[in-house]
Design a protein around this motif. Structure first.
Motif, PDB file in Angstrom:
ATOM      1  N   ALA A  69       0.826  -1.209   0.000  1.00  0.00           N
ATOM      2  CA  ALA A  69       0.000   0.000   0.000  1.00  0.00           C
ATOM      3  C   ALA A  69       0.858   1.255   0.000  1.00  0.00           C
ATOM      4  CB  ALA A  69      -0.931  -0.007   1.204  1.00  0.00           C
ATOM      5  N   ALA A  70       1.949   1.238   0.756  1.00  0.00           N
ATOM      6  CA  ALA A  70       2.802   2.426   0.850  1.00  0.00           C
ATOM      7  C   ALA A  70       3.529   2.706  -0.463  1.00  0.00           C
ATOM      8  CB  ALA A  70       3.810   2.250   1.982  1.00  0.00           C
ATOM      9  N   ALA A  71       3.816   1.662  -1.233  1.00  0.00           N
ATOM     10  CA  ALA A  71       4.543   1.856  -2.487  1.00  0.00           C
ATOM     11  C   ALA A  71       3.742   2.698  -3.470  1.00  0.00           C
ATOM     12  CB  ALA A  71       4.888   0.503  -3.107  1.00  0.00           C
ATOM     13  N   ARG A  72       2.417   2.613  -3.419  1.00  0.00           N
ATOM     14  CA  ARG A  72       1.588   3.446  -4.304  1.00  0.00           C
ATOM     15  C   ARG A  72       1.868   4.932  -4.051  1.00  0.00           C
ATOM     16  NH1 ARG A  72      -3.364   2.679  -6.722  1.00  0.00           N
ATOM     17  NH2 ARG A  72      -2.563   0.591  -7.159  1.00  0.00           N
ATOM     18  N   ALA A  73       2.152   5.269  -2.806  1.00  0.00           N
ATOM     19  CA  ALA A  73       2.426   6.663  -2.462  1.00  0.00           C
ATOM     20  C   ALA A  73       3.727   7.137  -3.099  1.00  0.00           C
ATOM     21  CB  ALA A  73       2.489   6.831  -0.945  1.00  0.00           C
ATOM     22  N   VAL A  74       4.701   6.250  -3.226  1.00  0.00           N
ATOM     23  CA  VAL A  74       5.961   6.623  -3.867  1.00  0.00           C
ATOM     24  C   VAL A  74       5.718   6.969  -5.327  1.00  0.00           C
ATOM     25  CG1 VAL A  74       8.287   5.844  -4.464  1.00  0.00           C
ATOM     26  CG2 VAL A  74       7.281   5.173  -2.280  1.00  0.00           C
ATOM     27  N   ALA A  75       4.886   6.171  -5.992  1.00  0.00           N
ATOM     28  CA  ALA A  75       4.581   6.442  -7.393  1.00  0.00           C
ATOM     29  C   ALA A  75       3.832   7.757  -7.551  1.00  0.00           C
ATOM     30  CB  ALA A  75       3.765   5.290  -7.974  1.00  0.00           C
ATOM     31  N   VAL A  76       2.891   8.014  -6.656  1.00  0.00           N
ATOM     32  CA  VAL A  76       2.084   9.231  -6.742  1.00  0.00           C
ATOM     33  C   VAL A  76       2.933  10.482  -6.519  1.00  0.00           C
ATOM     34  CG1 VAL A  76       0.258  10.535  -5.563  1.00  0.00           C
ATOM     35  CG2 VAL A  76      -0.105   8.142  -6.164  1.00  0.00           C
ATOM     36  N   THR A  77       3.889  10.395  -5.601  1.00  0.00           N
ATOM     37  CA  THR A  77       4.709  11.562  -5.276  1.00  0.00           C
ATOM     38  C   THR A  77       5.990  11.642  -6.093  1.00  0.00           C
ATOM     39  OG1 THR A  77       5.819  10.344  -3.483  1.00  0.00           O
ATOM     40  CG2 THR A  77       3.839  11.613  -2.911  1.00  0.00           C
ATOM     41  N   GLY A  78       6.315  10.568  -6.833  1.00  0.00           N
ATOM     42  CA  GLY A  78       7.544  10.565  -7.612  1.00  0.00           C
ATOM     43  C   GLY A  78       8.790  10.602  -6.749  1.00  0.00           C
ATOM     44  N   ALA A  79       8.767   9.876  -5.623  1.00  0.00           N
ATOM     45  CA  ALA A  79       9.856   9.952  -4.652  1.00  0.00           C
ATOM     46  C   ALA A  79      10.834   8.785  -4.721  1.00  0.00           C
ATOM     47  CB  ALA A  79       9.275  10.040  -3.236  1.00  0.00           C
ATOM     48  N   GLY A  80      10.848   8.056  -5.834  1.00  0.00           N
ATOM     49  CA  GLY A  80      11.831   6.980  -5.967  1.00  0.00           C
ATOM     50  C   GLY A  80      13.239   7.538  -6.020  1.00  0.00           C
ATOM     51  N   ILE A  81      14.227   6.670  -5.875  1.00  0.00           N
ATOM     52  CA  ILE A  81      15.624   7.118  -5.915  1.00  0.00           C
ATOM     53  C   ILE A  81      16.323   6.468  -7.106  1.00  0.00           C
ATOM     54  CG2 ILE A  81      15.716   7.455  -3.424  1.00  0.00           C
ATOM     55  CD1 ILE A  81      17.313   4.891  -3.190  1.00  0.00           C
ATOM     56  N   GLY A  82      17.288   7.189  -7.672  1.00  0.00           N
ATOM     57  CA  GLY A  82      18.024   6.677  -8.814  1.00  0.00           C
ATOM     58  C   GLY A  82      19.167   5.779  -8.381  1.00  0.00           C
ATOM     59  N   VAL A  83      19.276   4.622  -9.033  1.00  0.00           N
ATOM     60  CA  VAL A  83      20.355   3.678  -8.770  1.00  0.00           C
ATOM     61  C   VAL A  83      21.166   3.526 -10.047  1.00  0.00           C
ATOM     62  CG1 VAL A  83      20.951   1.311  -8.121  1.00  0.00           C
ATOM     63  CG2 VAL A  83      18.999   2.450  -7.039  1.00  0.00           C
ATOM     64  N   ALA A  84      22.469   3.745  -9.971  1.00  0.00           N
ATOM     65  CA  ALA A  84      23.331   3.694 -11.143  1.00  0.00           C
ATOM     66  C   ALA A  84      23.206   2.350 -11.851  1.00  0.00           C
ATOM     67  CB  ALA A  84      24.782   3.942 -10.732  1.00  0.00           C
ATOM     68  N   GLY A  85      23.006   2.408 -13.167  1.00  0.00           N
ATOM     69  CA  GLY A  85      22.924   1.197 -13.967  1.00  0.00           C
ATOM     70  C   GLY A  85      21.570   0.522 -13.939  1.00  0.00           C
ATOM     71  N   ILE A  86      20.650   1.011 -13.109  1.00  0.00           N
ATOM     72  CA  ILE A  86      19.330   0.382 -12.999  1.00  0.00           C
ATOM     73  C   ILE A  86      18.220   1.369 -13.323  1.00  0.00           C
ATOM     74  CG2 ILE A  86      17.692  -0.712 -11.414  1.00  0.00           C
ATOM     75  CD1 ILE A  86      20.024  -1.979  -9.989  1.00  0.00           C
ATOM     76  N   GLY A  87      18.302   2.553 -12.766  1.00  0.00           N
ATOM     77  CA  GLY A  87      17.264   3.547 -12.975  1.00  0.00           C
ATOM     78  C   GLY A  87      16.585   3.919 -11.677  1.00  0.00           C
ATOM     79  N   VAL A  88      15.379   4.409 -11.759  1.00  0.00           N
ATOM     80  CA  VAL A  88      14.644   4.831 -10.573  1.00  0.00           C
ATOM     81  C   VAL A  88      14.039   3.611  -9.891  1.00  0.00           C
ATOM     82  CG1 VAL A  88      12.720   6.209  -9.708  1.00  0.00           C
ATOM     83  CG2 VAL A  88      14.127   7.070 -11.591  1.00  0.00           C
ATOM     84  N   VAL A  89      14.299   3.491  -8.595  1.00  0.00           N
ATOM     85  CA  VAL A  89      13.838   2.338  -7.809  1.00  0.00           C
ATOM     86  C   VAL A  89      13.061   2.841  -6.595  1.00  0.00           C
ATOM     87  CG1 VAL A  89      14.547   0.275  -6.532  1.00  0.00           C
ATOM     88  CG2 VAL A  89      15.846   1.004  -8.531  1.00  0.00           C
ATOM     89  N   ASP A  90      12.049   2.119  -6.217  1.00  0.00           N
ATOM     90  CA  ASP A  90      11.238   2.446  -5.051  1.00  0.00           C
ATOM     91  C   ASP A  90      11.773   1.666  -3.844  1.00  0.00           C
ATOM     92  OD1 ASP A  90       9.388   2.648  -3.040  1.00  0.00           O
ATOM     93  OD2 ASP A  90       7.660   2.060  -4.247  1.00  0.00           O
TER      94      ASP A  90
END
Length: 288
Positions: A69-90
């Motif tokens: 349920a909390a992960a949906r909030a990350v998508a809504v707020t765009g608060a993921g973090i960038g990981v080198a070689g992978i991209g944006v991760v939650d």
């Protein structure tokens, strides 16, 4: 930017706060490290010696449940973090990766992400409440039909409106084809067969508007339910040809407004289908 109602945002905020509470309860059973100490090769958390294994497993399941349920909030707020070689991760959705070799992030980053999400949600709630007092109600994509929004949400929140529409249209097709056991036919043919008149055949159930065929469901409708059934058939074919196929076979991006209009059309269609009856051949037992 997508518009969300204050009530929906408050539910997301409560989900994040619940995640933080359960996450910290689990962390009490863990040894906490960081990338410098683990040299980027080892986990950044591991179970502390002497901990009851059953208790740790139960706490892990608790975290897994609330993280969804909390992960949906990350998508809504765009608060993921960038990981080198992978991209944006939650980090909230992928919290368990901290226990794996070459952990992508640390407990500190999970906590920081949760705090950042709370901050952004609080601001969004204030803006939503202030806006509702001075402007007409906004369009809330999250209130669309569940099948439509579930498929579209992840892409919509990253502003990939064409992809969101494509995934939503595909999801509705898959939902009904699986429910009726019709994975043996293309999407357009499926709707033409499923919403056509006549009696269902073995292995080819139909969706029909409920009620007697001669029922004048709509006062101005001539001929009762038959025209309505034909209209559903035409609506399904039209949406596939004008929305799904275009979103699938072109790369032209949609604006937010264009995407909302297309998702709303599919949402309305999905709700009409939910009101239909599934009719099967009398020679075929109804599946559960």
């Amino acid at each position: 930017m997508a518009t969300y109602g204050a009530d929906y945002l408050k539910r997301l905020l409560a989900a994040v706060e619940r995640f933080e509470e359960v996450f910290e309860r689990w962390m009490e059973t863990q040894v906490e490290s960081d990338h410098a100490t683990s040299r980027g090769l080892w986990p950044t958390v591991w179970t502390e010696e002497g901990q009851d294994e059953a208790t740790v497993r139960r706490l892990e399941l608790d975290v897994a449940e609330v993280s969804g349920a909390a992960a949906r909030a990350v998508a809504v707020t765009g608060a993921g973090i960038g990981v080198a070689g992978i991209g944006v991760v939650d980090p909230i959705e992928n919290w368990s990766l901290m226990s794996s070799p070459k952990a992508l992030f640390t407990p500190r980053e999970v906590r920081t992400t949760a705090a950042r999400v709370r901050g952004r949600l609080s601001t969004m709630i204030d803006e939503a409440e202030a806006g509702s007092e001075s402007t007409p109600p906004g369009f809330a994509p999250s209130e669309l039909h569940e099948v439509i929004w579930t498929a579209a949400a992840a892409h919509w929140t990253t502003h990939q409106y064409r992809v969101a529409v494509r995934e939503a249209s595909e999801a509705l097709n898959v939902h009904w084809k699986e429910r009726l056991g019709r994975n043996d036919v293309s999407d357009t043919s499926f709707w033409q067969q499923t919403l056509s008149g006549g009696e269902p055949e073995i292995g080819k159930p139909k969706l029909a508007w409920p009620g007697p065929v001669d029922d004048q469901t709509v006062k101005s409708m001539r001929g009762g339910l038959a025209p309505l059934a034909g209209a559903l058939n035409n609506l399904a074919t039209g949406l596939n040809l004008t929305v799904r196929n275009v979103a699938t076979h072109t790369r032209d991006e949609l604006t937010e407004q264009e995407g909302m209009e297309r998702l709303a059309a599919y949402s309305y269609f999905a709700r009409l289908l939910d009101q239909c009856e599934i009719r099967r051949s009398e020679e075929e037992p109804e599946s559960t």
